[in-house]
Design a protein around this motif. Sequence first.
Motif, PDB file in Angstrom:
ATOM      1  N   ARG A 194     -67.726  86.359  -8.653  1.00  0.00           N
ATOM      2  CA  ARG A 194     -66.333  85.910  -8.779  1.00  0.00           C
ATOM      3  C   ARG A 194     -65.796  85.616  -7.394  1.00  0.00           C
ATOM      4  O   ARG A 194     -65.682  86.522  -6.558  1.00  0.00           O
ATOM      5  CB  ARG A 194     -65.488  86.972  -9.476  1.00  0.00           C
ATOM      6  N   LEU A 195     -65.456  84.361  -7.182  1.00  0.00           N
ATOM      7  CA  LEU A 195     -65.004  83.931  -5.861  1.00  0.00           C
ATOM      8  C   LEU A 195     -63.828  82.988  -6.031  1.00  0.00           C
ATOM      9  O   LEU A 195     -63.793  82.176  -6.956  1.00  0.00           O
ATOM     10  CB  LEU A 195     -66.148  83.248  -5.092  1.00  0.00           C
ATOM     11  N   TYR A 196     -62.881  83.081  -5.108  1.00  0.00           N
ATOM     12  CA  TYR A 196     -61.633  82.335  -5.212  1.00  0.00           C
ATOM     13  C   TYR A 196     -61.357  81.626  -3.889  1.00  0.00           C
ATOM     14  O   TYR A 196     -61.679  82.136  -2.812  1.00  0.00           O
ATOM     15  CB  TYR A 196     -60.472  83.305  -5.499  1.00  0.00           C
ATOM     16  N   TRP A 197     -60.733  80.462  -3.998  1.00  0.00           N
ATOM     17  CA  TRP A 197     -60.271  79.744  -2.809  1.00  0.00           C
ATOM     18  C   TRP A 197     -58.750  79.623  -2.870  1.00  0.00           C
ATOM     19  O   TRP A 197     -58.182  79.317  -3.924  1.00  0.00           O
ATOM     20  CB  TRP A 197     -60.890  78.354  -2.727  1.00  0.00           C
ATOM     21  N   TYR A 198     -58.121  79.835  -1.684  1.00  0.00           N
ATOM     22  CA  TYR A 198     -56.676  79.744  -1.556  1.00  0.00           C
ATOM     23  C   TYR A 198     -56.336  78.841  -0.383  1.00  0.00           C
ATOM     24  O   TYR A 198     -57.102  78.728   0.567  1.00  0.00           O
ATOM     25  CB  TYR A 198     -56.059  81.128  -1.316  1.00  0.00           C
ATOM     26  N   ARG A 199     -55.155  78.286  -0.480  1.00  0.00           N
ATOM     27  CA  ARG A 199     -54.629  77.453   0.604  1.00  0.00           C
ATOM     28  C   ARG A 199     -53.350  78.096   1.113  1.00  0.00           C
ATOM     29  O   ARG A 199     -52.530  78.595   0.322  1.00  0.00           O
ATOM     30  CB  ARG A 199     -54.342  76.041   0.099  1.00  0.00           C
ATOM     31  N   GLN A 200     -53.158  78.052   2.442  1.00  0.00           N
ATOM     32  CA  GLN A 200     -51.931  78.561   3.032  1.00  0.00           C
ATOM     33  C   GLN A 200     -51.393  77.551   4.041  1.00  0.00           C
ATOM     34  O   GLN A 200     -52.070  77.227   5.015  1.00  0.00           O
ATOM     35  CB  GLN A 200     -52.154  79.916   3.717  1.00  0.00           C
ATOM     36  N   ASP A 201     -50.171  77.078   3.836  1.00  0.00           N
ATOM     37  CA  ASP A 201     -49.497  76.244   4.805  1.00  0.00           C
ATOM     38  C   ASP A 201     -48.811  77.144   5.817  1.00  0.00           C
ATOM     39  O   ASP A 201     -48.455  78.289   5.509  1.00  0.00           O
ATOM     40  CB  ASP A 201     -48.498  75.329   4.114  1.00  0.00           C
ATOM     41  N   THR A 212     -63.468  65.567   0.832  1.00  0.00           N
ATOM     42  CA  THR A 212     -63.896  64.163   0.804  1.00  0.00           C
ATOM     43  C   THR A 212     -62.751  63.275   1.276  1.00  0.00           C
ATOM     44  O   THR A 212     -61.633  63.378   0.775  1.00  0.00           O
ATOM     45  CB  THR A 212     -64.299  63.749  -0.608  1.00  0.00           C
ATOM     46  N   ALA A 213     -63.044  62.405   2.254  1.00  0.00           N
ATOM     47  CA  ALA A 213     -62.054  61.436   2.748  1.00  0.00           C
ATOM     48  C   ALA A 213     -60.729  62.126   3.048  1.00  0.00           C
ATOM     49  O   ALA A 213     -59.710  61.848   2.426  1.00  0.00           O
ATOM     50  CB  ALA A 213     -61.880  60.306   1.745  1.00  0.00           C
ATOM     51  N   ALA A 214     -60.773  63.003   4.027  1.00  0.00           N
ATOM     52  CA  ALA A 214     -59.616  63.854   4.344  1.00  0.00           C
ATOM     53  C   ALA A 214     -58.360  63.036   4.622  1.00  0.00           C
ATOM     54  O   ALA A 214     -58.411  61.941   5.189  1.00  0.00           O
ATOM     55  CB  ALA A 214     -59.941  64.731   5.552  1.00  0.00           C
ATOM     56  N   VAL A 215     -57.240  63.611   4.218  1.00  0.00           N
ATOM     57  CA  VAL A 215     -55.918  63.052   4.525  1.00  0.00           C
ATOM     58  C   VAL A 215     -55.086  64.137   5.195  1.00  0.00           C
ATOM     59  O   VAL A 215     -55.368  65.333   5.060  1.00  0.00           O
ATOM     60  CB  VAL A 215     -55.194  62.523   3.265  1.00  0.00           C
ATOM     61  N   HIS A 216     -54.014  63.690   5.888  1.00  0.00           N
ATOM     62  CA  HIS A 216     -53.202  64.625   6.666  1.00  0.00           C
ATOM     63  C   HIS A 216     -52.653  65.767   5.813  1.00  0.00           C
ATOM     64  O   HIS A 216     -52.552  66.903   6.271  1.00  0.00           O
ATOM     65  CB  HIS A 216     -52.059  63.883   7.342  1.00  0.00           C
ATOM     66  N   ASP A 217     -52.319  65.481   4.562  1.00  0.00           N
ATOM     67  CA  ASP A 217     -51.719  66.494   3.683  1.00  0.00           C
ATOM     68  C   ASP A 217     -52.644  67.669   3.409  1.00  0.00           C
ATOM     69  O   ASP A 217     -52.193  68.712   2.920  1.00  0.00           O
ATOM     70  CB  ASP A 217     -51.305  65.866   2.342  1.00  0.00           C
ATOM     71  N   LEU A 218     -53.924  67.518   3.700  1.00  0.00           N
ATOM     72  CA  LEU A 218     -54.859  68.622   3.511  1.00  0.00           C
ATOM     73  C   LEU A 218     -54.833  69.614   4.672  1.00  0.00           C
ATOM     74  O   LEU A 218     -55.484  70.652   4.614  1.00  0.00           O
ATOM     75  CB  LEU A 218     -56.285  68.104   3.322  1.00  0.00           C
ATOM     76  N   THR A 273     -60.101  79.347   7.398  1.00  0.00           N
ATOM     77  CA  THR A 273     -60.472  78.161   8.166  1.00  0.00           C
ATOM     78  C   THR A 273     -59.230  77.317   8.337  1.00  0.00           C
ATOM     79  O   THR A 273     -58.654  76.849   7.354  1.00  0.00           O
ATOM     80  CB  THR A 273     -61.556  77.351   7.445  1.00  0.00           C
ATOM     81  N   MET A 274     -58.815  77.144   9.582  1.00  0.00           N
ATOM     82  CA  MET A 274     -57.650  76.308   9.864  1.00  0.00           C
ATOM     83  C   MET A 274     -58.116  74.861   9.973  1.00  0.00           C
ATOM     84  O   MET A 274     -58.920  74.514  10.844  1.00  0.00           O
ATOM     85  CB  MET A 274     -56.960  76.734  11.149  1.00  0.00           C
ATOM     86  N   LEU A 275     -57.642  74.030   9.073  1.00  0.00           N
ATOM     87  CA  LEU A 275     -58.030  72.620   9.019  1.00  0.00           C
ATOM     88  C   LEU A 275     -56.889  71.758   9.537  1.00  0.00           C
ATOM     89  O   LEU A 275     -55.760  71.857   9.063  1.00  0.00           O
ATOM     90  CB  LEU A 275     -58.364  72.227   7.578  1.00  0.00           C
ATOM     91  N   LEU A 276     -57.206  70.927  10.498  1.00  0.00           N
ATOM     92  CA  LEU A 276     -56.229  69.980  11.032  1.00  0.00           C
ATOM     93  C   LEU A 276     -56.784  68.580  10.846  1.00  0.00           C
ATOM     94  O   LEU A 276     -57.855  68.259  11.391  1.00  0.00           O
ATOM     95  CB  LEU A 276     -55.972  70.262  12.506  1.00  0.00           C
TER      96      LEU A 276
END
Lengths: 112, 112
Positions: free
Chosen positions: B31-38, B77-83, B106-109
Motif C-alpha cells: 500500500r503506497l500513496y502519493w501526495y502533492r504539496q504546494d 509527461t510533458a511537464a507544465v509549470h502548474d506541476l 521531491t521538490m519539482l520546479l
Amino acid sequence: DAGITQSPRHKVTETGTPVTLRCHQTENHRYMYWYRQDPGHGLRLIHYSYGVKDTDKGEVSDGYSVSRSKTEDFLLTLESATSSQTSVYFCAISEGVGYGYTFGSGTRLTVV
Amino acid sequence: ELKVEQNPLFLSMQEGKNYTIYCNYSTTSDRLYWYRQDPGKSLESLFVLLSNGAVKQEGRLMASLDTKARLSTLHITAAVHDLSATYFCAVDMNSGYSTLTFGKGTMLLVSP
C-alpha cells in the motif's frame, strides 16, 4: 470543505509553556494522526488514534501527549515547549487501511 | 523500521520534458500513496496504489507500484509549470492502523 480543521493556524509561544493544538473532523473517521513537518525530514508521525481514548505513539512522540475524548476531536499537547518543537504540525484523518489520508491545513508553531 | 527514500530530492526541469521520481522502501508493503504539496499549503492526495503492478494516471502524472522491488515511480509527461510542487510518497507501515511513513519529498520546479 474537507471536513477537517486545525486550530490555531499559527502560534508563537515561549519555551517551557504548555501548548495544545486541536484537530476537529466532521467525517466520523475512526483514525486520526498528528505529524510534524520539518525541512529535510518530510513528515514524521507523532501520535495516532484508532478510536475514542485509543491512542499510540509514533516515531517522534517524546515531549508530546494526545487525547481523544470524542470521535471528532484529537488534541496534541506539548507539555513544556522547546525550540526543537518549532515546526508545522499536520493532523490527518483516515477511514482505514487502503484509504490514505485527508490532511488538515496545518498549524505553524514557533517556540521562542 | 520502515525507511522510505525518494530521489531526486530536487528536480528542475523544463516545460515539455518527461521525468520520473522514484520511491524506494525498505520492508514489505503493498500500500503506497502519493501526495502533492504546494508551498505553504497542506498535502493533497494524488494516487492510492494497493497492489503489485498497480498503475494509476491523472493528467500528466502516472504512478506505479512494484512491491517485489519495493519501488514506486511517479512519471511526469510533458511537464507544465502548474506541476511545480513538492511530491511525497508514503508507505503503509502494516501496523493495522493505516499509519504511513513518508519520504522526504521531491521538490519539482518546472520552468518555461
